[in-house]
Scaffold this motif. Sequence first.
Motif, mmCIF file in Angstrom:
data_model
loop_
_atom_site.group_PDB
_atom_site.id
_atom_site.type_symbol
_atom_site.label_atom_id
_atom_site.label_comp_id
_atom_site.label_asym_id
_atom_site.label_seq_id
_atom_site.Cartn_x
_atom_site.Cartn_y
_atom_site.Cartn_z
ATOM 1 N N HIS A 139 -27.375 2.935 7.630
ATOM 2 C CA HIS A 139 -26.335 3.259 6.642
ATOM 3 C C HIS A 139 -25.560 2.030 6.167
ATOM 4 O O HIS A 139 -24.986 2.058 5.077
ATOM 5 N N VAL A 140 -25.501 0.973 6.972
ATOM 6 C CA VAL A 140 -24.593 -0.137 6.715
ATOM 7 C C VAL A 140 -25.363 -1.442 6.651
ATOM 8 O O VAL A 140 -26.287 -1.683 7.440
ATOM 9 N N LEU A 141 -24.918 -2.279 5.694
ATOM 10 C CA LEU A 141 -25.421 -3.638 5.592
ATOM 11 C C LEU A 141 -24.227 -4.574 5.423
ATOM 12 O O LEU A 141 -23.388 -4.377 4.530
ATOM 13 N N SER A 142 -24.116 -5.585 6.268
ATOM 14 C CA SER A 142 -23.013 -6.545 6.203
ATOM 15 C C SER A 142 -23.566 -7.931 5.979
ATOM 16 O O SER A 142 -24.554 -8.326 6.618
ATOM 17 N N ASN A 143 -22.920 -8.674 5.093
ATOM 18 C CA ASN A 143 -23.325 -10.042 4.788
ATOM 19 C C ASN A 143 -22.099 -10.922 4.593
ATOM 20 O O ASN A 143 -21.061 -10.483 4.073
ATOM 21 N N PHE A 144 -22.247 -12.166 5.001
ATOM 22 C CA PHE A 144 -21.252 -13.188 4.682
ATOM 23 C C PHE A 144 -21.893 -14.167 3.704
ATOM 24 O O PHE A 144 -23.068 -14.531 3.851
ATOM 25 N N GLY A 145 -21.125 -14.588 2.746
ATOM 26 C CA GLY A 145 -21.644 -15.521 1.770
ATOM 27 C C GLY A 145 -20.520 -16.044 0.880
ATOM 28 O O GLY A 145 -19.374 -16.212 1.319
#
Length: 412
Positions: free
Chosen positions: A323-329
């Motif tokens: 359900h979840v996708l996390s990214n740093f950028g």
Amino acid sequence: MKKILVCGLLMMGWCTAEAQTSIITFLDSLTALRHKIDTTQITGNNLSAYSQYQLFAPATFFHATANRKLSLSLPAPSSEENQVNEALMNLYLEHPEWVVSSETELHEAGRVKEQIMSPIKHDVEYVEKTVTVPQEVTDTPVEVVVEKPNFWTIKGDYYLQFLQNYVTSNWYKGGESNYAMVASGVLEANYNNKQKVKWDNKLEAKLGFQTSRADSIHSMKSSEDLLRLTSKLGLQATKHWYYTLNVLAYTQFMRGYKNNDWRTYSDFMSPFNLNISIGMNYNVEWCNKRLTGSIQLSPLAYNFRFVDRLSLSKTFGLDEGKHVLSNFGSMTTVDLTWKFTDNISWKTRLYGFTAYDRAEIEWENTFTFKFNKYISSNLFLYPRFDDASIRDGKHGYWQFKEYASLGFNYSF
């Protein structure tokens, strides 16, 4: 005194008859002269105006009187003037203390000005005398109201338009090319304390519907569907630059379909994107303030994506069953409005996020042609790139959407 003295001599018999006759004749002459001087007959006929002035003016030392007595060449004056000169000389010699001025002082004082010889008349206005009533001093309480300044600015833009729509076959929310209608509303609430702090908030809602004769399954489908909130809290660094905390959240209202397909391609909270970033914001005021907006540069950004429907997880770049996708950028947003004329404007929004292993770019362009205050036409161009989506064999990771519409608008 002389008359009394002569009478005494006569009575005592000290004078001869001839001497007595001479004395009496002299006394008669003096009496006659005095009588002539005291009457208006001499004043009007024999004495000049200057001689009259010398006699009756305050005692004054006249140079001409002394010159005539001491000069041998001047012509002899008349008997009357000679008598006046004799009287003045007696005054100068016997009683000089009575002389209050001289002829030199009179010349220095000057003559009477000609411009004031004629009487000056003034128009006098008569008014009724009014009684001044003293004002009573009363201590009246005064209520002082101090209003707190309002640093908030509220504005909005709404329209309802009919359109012709074109969508590529791989558009990530589905849809098809057709004729449809769309409604849009933008509400902004901005705070600026005119010192250091700014807080800009914008809520965008857009919903469009379409019908298609080729679709035998769906009587109506959504063609445009967006619910987006943008909030920026800034602390001023320079005149145009702000340290900014930016929050971007967006999803949609309804399910998205394709023609003759029961499959759901998008839905409310599928996906839901939340982007939180820290960076610098530049306020744009170019071209005599016809080109305005902001440029957000955020080297540190966190992107959170939630997909409620597990069947759509892989479509939006998530692992299957997640359900979840996390990214740093990093994130960049360019939001500008360019008013070419009072009736033609261009709004553009360029959004880019990169997580170093994937990239997402959206470029929204809206050209508005206003015919009057309530009628306008829009041309909307929307290219999009997302390499987290499923690659299309024809367009790759590129997607494109376009529509032209004509309808009603209202702004405040």
